[in-house]
Write an enzyme that holds these catalytic residues in place. Structure first.
Site, mmCIF file in Angstrom:
data_model
loop_
_atom_site.group_PDB
_atom_site.id
_atom_site.type_symbol
_atom_site.label_atom_id
_atom_site.label_comp_id
_atom_site.label_asym_id
_atom_site.label_seq_id
_atom_site.Cartn_x
_atom_site.Cartn_y
_atom_site.Cartn_z
ATOM 1 N N SER A 159 0.832 -1.194 0.000
ATOM 2 C CA SER A 159 0.000 0.000 0.000
ATOM 3 C C SER A 159 0.866 1.242 0.000
ATOM 4 O O SER A 159 2.070 1.181 0.282
ATOM 5 C CB SER A 159 -0.930 0.018 1.226
ATOM 6 O OG SER A 159 -0.162 0.084 2.411
ATOM 7 N N GLY A 161 2.270 2.933 -2.163
ATOM 8 C CA GLY A 161 3.432 2.982 -3.038
ATOM 9 C C GLY A 161 4.631 2.198 -2.556
ATOM 10 O O GLY A 161 5.663 2.169 -3.235
ATOM 11 N N GLU A 265 -9.441 3.813 -8.830
ATOM 12 C CA GLU A 265 -8.358 4.502 -9.523
ATOM 13 C C GLU A 265 -8.383 4.146 -11.008
ATOM 14 O O GLU A 265 -8.442 2.958 -11.368
ATOM 15 C CB GLU A 265 -7.012 4.121 -8.914
ATOM 16 C CG GLU A 265 -6.854 4.541 -7.459
ATOM 17 C CD GLU A 265 -5.521 4.137 -6.889
ATOM 18 O OE1 GLU A 265 -4.484 4.574 -7.432
ATOM 19 O OE2 GLU A 265 -5.507 3.376 -5.902
ATOM 20 N N GLU A 277 -6.834 0.312 -10.060
ATOM 21 C CA GLU A 277 -6.993 -0.360 -8.777
ATOM 22 C C GLU A 277 -8.259 0.142 -8.087
ATOM 23 O O GLU A 277 -8.869 1.114 -8.528
ATOM 24 C CB GLU A 277 -5.778 -0.094 -7.870
ATOM 25 C CG GLU A 277 -4.476 -0.661 -8.389
ATOM 26 C CD GLU A 277 -3.319 -0.417 -7.435
ATOM 27 O OE1 GLU A 277 -3.564 0.080 -6.316
ATOM 28 O OE2 GLU A 277 -2.178 -0.718 -7.799
ATOM 29 N N ASP A 284 -6.646 8.069 0.138
ATOM 30 C CA ASP A 284 -5.825 9.196 0.595
ATOM 31 C C ASP A 284 -5.996 10.434 -0.287
ATOM 32 O O ASP A 284 -6.043 11.562 0.217
ATOM 33 C CB ASP A 284 -4.350 8.796 0.708
ATOM 34 C CG ASP A 284 -3.783 8.119 -0.521
ATOM 35 O OD1 ASP A 284 -4.462 8.078 -1.570
ATOM 36 O OD2 ASP A 284 -2.636 7.623 -0.444
ATOM 37 N N THR A 285 -6.146 10.259 -1.605
ATOM 38 C CA THR A 285 -6.338 11.424 -2.470
ATOM 39 C C THR A 285 -7.655 12.130 -2.184
ATOM 40 O O THR A 285 -7.820 13.314 -2.493
ATOM 41 C CB THR A 285 -6.301 11.022 -3.957
ATOM 42 O OG1 THR A 285 -7.386 10.118 -4.232
ATOM 43 C CG2 THR A 285 -4.989 10.367 -4.332
ATOM 44 N N ARG A 360 3.713 10.386 6.019
ATOM 45 C CA ARG A 360 2.737 11.473 5.891
ATOM 46 C C ARG A 360 2.268 11.889 7.287
ATOM 47 O O ARG A 360 1.734 11.083 8.037
ATOM 48 C CB ARG A 360 1.574 10.992 5.026
ATOM 49 C CG ARG A 360 0.729 12.090 4.448
ATOM 50 C CD ARG A 360 -0.116 11.585 3.281
ATOM 51 N NE ARG A 360 -0.881 10.410 3.596
ATOM 52 C CZ ARG A 360 -1.042 9.366 2.779
ATOM 53 N NH1 ARG A 360 -0.483 9.358 1.603
ATOM 54 N NH2 ARG A 360 -1.767 8.333 3.139
#
Length: 387
Positions: A159, A161, A265, A277, A284-285, A360
């Site tokens: 997850s 990335g 996505e 995906e 998160d976006t 983050r």
């Protein structure tokens, strides 16, 4: 629907399996409806722990530990918020009558790129990039040659990335093989996929409550190493591309079934749309919806889980920028300049108990026309630093 209060015999209970910044916002929205929240994660003082009625720390890949906790707490709804969870525990809980959101099989498909890609491409016939699944370095190299360069190489289970890379030439393959070992999950199998020469990529937040399906305005985003840095809403796109995106999103979410919000996505090239995906939870976006919508993605997720109406107002354009730490600290401090708190901008600090390089830690949100919002978000994110 009847709403009770937390900590009563008749309380409605939600258990979050994963208590990061997205889970924290879900917990806050659930609390606003009087729902009792049990937040679970692998470490102490995770963001959602701080706003839940109770919190627990367990190894969420340990089937028996997770099941023991579910049986103890007896939640009405179990919301998996991350991929690194024992899927066997979810299937067992569902077999015992517990409600897994959206359902255990949907989580099983989406937490593993092999499962969801085959489901989307082979079962549903959705347009995707060409791909191969491999488990050896030699097969990875052969598959890369077949799909062509550049190509994208990802662990089938990870997850944010982690473990993902782009091999632009044959010489990059050795590095991609090593990067894949950084997966947050199982790196024993990889997907090697064709690099779609897309114009842009979007997240189409799609909510289902068992009666209706609603779509949020498409979200554009910029990623680095597979992890989001900036997002904005709406993403400007043609009516034909938007219609195709909604059709794909409905097909994949109908196929998975259940209730809740899904982050779908997609790659867009002209009017052509490719499935990439899907996450069966807030994305998160989609944090940008905290400033653009009357009901954020987190509020919509809770409403959908409860079977409530999904109507909302899109207030207007906005953008988000993620702040990532550049230090290692067990007592992290996020230093935010006063100018971040403006008439159309603010910051959300997640309250994570430790900082790591690339982790983050906060998000800046700006309400303005997309171009202006993005410009301001990029400016303001530079006004935040590790103290």
């Amino acid at each position: 629907m009847l709403f009770s209060a937390p900590l009563k015999n008749n309380s409605k209970k939600i258990m979050l399996l994963g208590s990061g910044e997205l889970g924290k916002e879900v917990a806050i929205e659930a609390q606003r409806l009087g729902i009792e929240v049990i937040a679970v994660d692998r470490y102490n003082h995770a963001p959602a722990h701080l706003v839940a009625n109770r919190s627990h720390v367990v190894n969420m890949q340990d089937k028996e530990a997770v099941l023991k906790l579910i049986r103890k707490e007896k939640p009405d709804y179990i919301l998996p918020e991350i991929e690194a969870i024992s899927i066997d525990a979810l299937f067992a809980a569902e077999a015992e009558g517990f409600c897994v959101i959206p359902n255990a099989e949907a989580v099983n498909k989406t937490m593993n790129r092999k499962n969801i890609r085959r489901f989307a491409a082979e079962d549903l016939g959705l347009k995707t990039s060409r791909y191969h699944f491999v488990s050896t370095y030699e097969d990875m190299c052969a598959s890369a040659e077949d799909v062509g360069f550049p190509c994208v190489i990802k662990p089938v289970m990870s997850s944010s990335g982690h473990g993902q890379s782009i091999a632009r030439t044959r010489e990059d393959l050795a590095a991609s093989w090593e990067i894949a070992k950084e997966a947050r999950g199982d790196a024993s199998e990889l997907i090697v996929e064709e690099f779609i020469r897309f114009d842009y990529e979007i997240t189409l937040l799609t909510a289902r409550n068992g009666v209706e399906t609603v779509f949020c305005e498409p979200i554009g985003h910029i990623q680095k190493d597979g992890d989001y840095i900036y997002s904005w809403q709406p993403m400007e796109m043609s009516k034909k591309a938007l219609k195709r995106s909604q059709k794909i999103a409905k097909a994949i979410t109908d196929g998975l079934g259940g209730k809740g919000l899904f982050g779908v996505e997609l790659f867009v090239a002209g009017d052509e749309v490719y499935f990439s995906e899907v996450s069966p939870r807030p994305h998160d976006t989609g944090m940008v919806t905290l400033i653009t919508q009357s009901q954020s993605e987190f509020a919509l997720h809770v409403r959908a889980v409860l079977g409530l109406p999904l109507g909302f107002t899109f207030y207007g354009d906005g953008a988000s920028a993620a702040f990532k730490s550049v230090v290692e600290s067990t007592e992290p401090v996020v230093d935010v300049a006063d100018e971040v708190f403006d008439d159309n901008s603010f910051v959300r600090v997640f309250g994570k108990p430790e900082a790591h390089v690339g982790r983050r830690m906060a998000v800046v949100l700006v309400f303005d026309k997309v171009n202006k919002a993005m410009k301001k978000a990029k400016k303001l994110i530079k006004k935040i630093k590790d103290a």
